[in-house]
Write an enzyme that holds these catalytic residues in place. Sequence first.
Site, PDB file in Angstrom:
ATOM      1  N   ARG A  39       0.800  -1.218   0.000  1.00  0.00           N
ATOM      2  CA  ARG A  39       0.000   0.000   0.000  1.00  0.00           C
ATOM      3  C   ARG A  39       0.837   1.274   0.000  1.00  0.00           C
ATOM      4  O   ARG A  39       0.663   2.128  -0.859  1.00  0.00           O
ATOM      5  CB  ARG A  39      -0.936   0.012   1.214  1.00  0.00           C
ATOM      6  CG  ARG A  39      -1.891   1.199   1.198  1.00  0.00           C
ATOM      7  CD  ARG A  39      -2.711   1.285   2.472  1.00  0.00           C
ATOM      8  NE  ARG A  39      -3.453   0.070   2.738  1.00  0.00           N
ATOM      9  CZ  ARG A  39      -4.154  -0.138   3.848  1.00  0.00           C
ATOM     10  NH1 ARG A  39      -4.191   0.790   4.796  1.00  0.00           N
ATOM     11  NH2 ARG A  39      -4.810  -1.257   4.028  1.00  0.00           N
ATOM     12  N   HIS A  85      -7.548  -4.954  -7.792  1.00  0.00           N
ATOM     13  CA  HIS A  85      -7.386  -4.170  -6.564  1.00  0.00           C
ATOM     14  C   HIS A  85      -8.706  -4.139  -5.793  1.00  0.00           C
ATOM     15  O   HIS A  85      -9.526  -3.229  -5.989  1.00  0.00           O
ATOM     16  CB  HIS A  85      -6.951  -2.739  -6.945  1.00  0.00           C
ATOM     17  CG  HIS A  85      -6.309  -1.959  -5.827  1.00  0.00           C
ATOM     18  ND1 HIS A  85      -5.078  -2.275  -5.308  1.00  0.00           N
ATOM     19  CD2 HIS A  85      -6.733  -0.877  -5.131  1.00  0.00           C
ATOM     20  CE1 HIS A  85      -4.756  -1.418  -4.350  1.00  0.00           C
ATOM     21  NE2 HIS A  85      -5.753  -0.556  -4.222  1.00  0.00           N
ATOM     22  N   TYR A 129     -18.063  11.174 -15.372  1.00  0.00           N
ATOM     23  CA  TYR A 129     -18.003  12.340 -16.248  1.00  0.00           C
ATOM     24  C   TYR A 129     -16.641  12.530 -16.911  1.00  0.00           C
ATOM     25  O   TYR A 129     -16.526  13.291 -17.879  1.00  0.00           O
ATOM     26  CB  TYR A 129     -18.335  13.622 -15.469  1.00  0.00           C
ATOM     27  CG  TYR A 129     -19.723  13.642 -14.890  1.00  0.00           C
ATOM     28  CD1 TYR A 129     -20.839  13.487 -15.710  1.00  0.00           C
ATOM     29  CD2 TYR A 129     -19.929  13.811 -13.533  1.00  0.00           C
ATOM     30  CE1 TYR A 129     -22.127  13.509 -15.184  1.00  0.00           C
ATOM     31  CE2 TYR A 129     -21.206  13.825 -12.985  1.00  0.00           C
ATOM     32  CZ  TYR A 129     -22.306  13.668 -13.821  1.00  0.00           C
ATOM     33  OH  TYR A 129     -23.562  13.689 -13.295  1.00  0.00           O
TER      34      TYR A 129
END
Length: 753
Positions: A39, A85, A129
Amino acid sequence: MVMGKALIPPSGGDIESINLREALEERYLAYALSTIMHRALPDARDGLKPVHRRILYAMRQLRLDPNTGFKKSARVVGDVIGKYHPHGDQSVYDALVRLAQDFAVRFPLVDGQGNFGNIDGDGAAAMRYTEARMTEVAALLLEGIDENAVDFRETYDGEEREPIVLPGNFPNLLANGSSGIAVGMATSIPPHNVAEICDAALLLIKQPDAPVEELVKHIQGPDFPTGGLIVESRSSILESYRTGRGGFRVRARWHVEDQGRGTYLIVVTEIPYQVQKSRLIEKLAELVQTRRVPLLADVRDESTEDVRIVLEPRARTVDAALLMESLFKMSDLESRISLNMNVLSKGVVPKVMSLGEVLREWLDHRREVLLRRSEFRLDQIRRRLEILGGYIIAYLNLDEVIRIIREEDEPKAELMRTFELTDVQAEAILNMRLRSLRKLEEMELRREHANLSEEMAQIEALLASEPKQWQTIAWQIGEIRKTFGPETPLGKRRSGFADAPEHDVADIQQSMIEREPITVIVSEKGWIRALKGHVSDFATLTFKTDDQLKIALHAETTDKLLVFSTGGKFYTLGADKLPGGRGHGEPIRLMVDMENDQDIVTVFVHKPGRKLLLASTEGRGFVVPETEVIANTRKGKQVLNVDGTEEAKLCVEAAGDLVAVIGENRKFLIFPLEQIPEMTRGKGVRLQRYKDGGPADIRVFTRADGLTWVDSSGRNYTRTAEELKDFIAERGQAGRLPPDRFPKSNSFGTPPL
């Protein structure tokens, strides 16, 4: 569980006793390792964390190459969390957005279309978007991934495979930097200039043992996407790169715009890395409203695509550099970017690396990728050469080959037996389409065979020679430098270097004080207060019982006041910190650590460059530069040493060439100032000799101007040096009675310092 009864396991199962401490240690260690490995820390080889690596690989699988069309970001995020993931979609989208922000990443890995946020701190539009595809930099990182350049592993569900590391044909770790917080460790690597990284890497190829001092000649320091000026010293930068830990002070880039008639504006065009412009403007506006920086009158944000923050000084006389220094201290116009090159070595071991170690890790990875891709290509050539050999045999015996295929029950075995073909060659001939027969020309086949044989020999020579391998890697790095060189818009260095102006801390602190006139009042018992404005009438002043006016002087809130005590100590007070004039003020001895048995000799405004003459009750003294008596603490600064019953008595300005001393015994003496030594601390030398008492007053004057005193009626009397020649003698003598009309008070009427 029922109180008083044993706990019964469900469905008759067994209860296993576990030591709580061991269980917690085991689970927390697993969590810590997961955070560190998967991570927070980047891999030193490709400079990526797992989430970024998976985003780029998913985009590769979606064929979002730099020259293709865009696809919705939601499509990319969906593939990432669905295949590679298993985390929240918003965290993955946030990571993708940052890779597309040219103000956050020095060399963006994602080419975004739509609203991807801005430097003000506004967030990106929703993933439905926006659209995305890879940039050329991302393509370089993935170059060769289909050629067995790196190892793959199974994904979390075992249905897909993902790369452990990317081939990394781009120095991404240093170029784009990285930051993350793991368990018990963190990383913080600022971005750098690719051309400089390439130059340092090429040096390391030529000189594998090159010291950091040589590498830093190429990598001068970070290169932030938002520009700015790095004001760290070269020695500090060198030490940071040597140890892998340190930091860099980064300041906004600014210039002065002349507005005519002596007025000007300060325009900030670049702000420090990772500073949100909107918050910076809010902070500057707060400084204006609260008047914490009195030199600043207004701040305006006139930014469009480029940063333009306009700062308006309060007056045309304001020093622009001093104003900016105060803003650097009070706002994020200056920030410190930390360096902690804590990365995963070989993708496994967390380690703080030096600059040379980081570059070496990348170069070694590039060599491994070169070898693996060369082996992969070699296998492809060998297979193709084997097939070409079969094609040539088939071409030379085409009729027989056709007959065997048409007539034999097992044509493959017959072909292998008749023409001594391998299984691969026979299979290739049988799989050939009829339309390919027209291409089956011996010259073409032999030409391709020769070309591939030549390429195979080159690759075998490359694999056998380490110098040739490094030569190839150097060529690849040279190509990267050409693509992202200093003459290109993306590769041009944005952050500059400058020496931080060495402004005195006191000057900066003074610039933060609003300049106003005040009148300082000191009473006989040592109480001090400040009246607003320059007051000349002191008749209306009130004091405590049995107290009265001792000293009144005009000053400004930006001044420093020097307090000289009978103990020979100087104390420093800020005029802006004095109590107001509504009451009686406060005792000076409470504002500084003055002993109870000591009293105040004088209080005056500090004037740098001046010299003072100090004298004790025993008639000893010396000259001291005024800058040497400034006290930085409440305890004050011991300057005139006194002991026993001796006390400090006088402090006057030492401006002139002659010293006039009048004793309490009314003996008068004049001697040259040069006979008094200049010291920073001590008892001094004898100024005048007395049988009883000590000095009553002292004045330093110039021979050309003569000596002036004021009598009790306020009348001035001046005597020339010629008129006083009978009183001029050597220092330390007893003196004689004073000149005619000298005051009975034995005082020159010396004005305050």
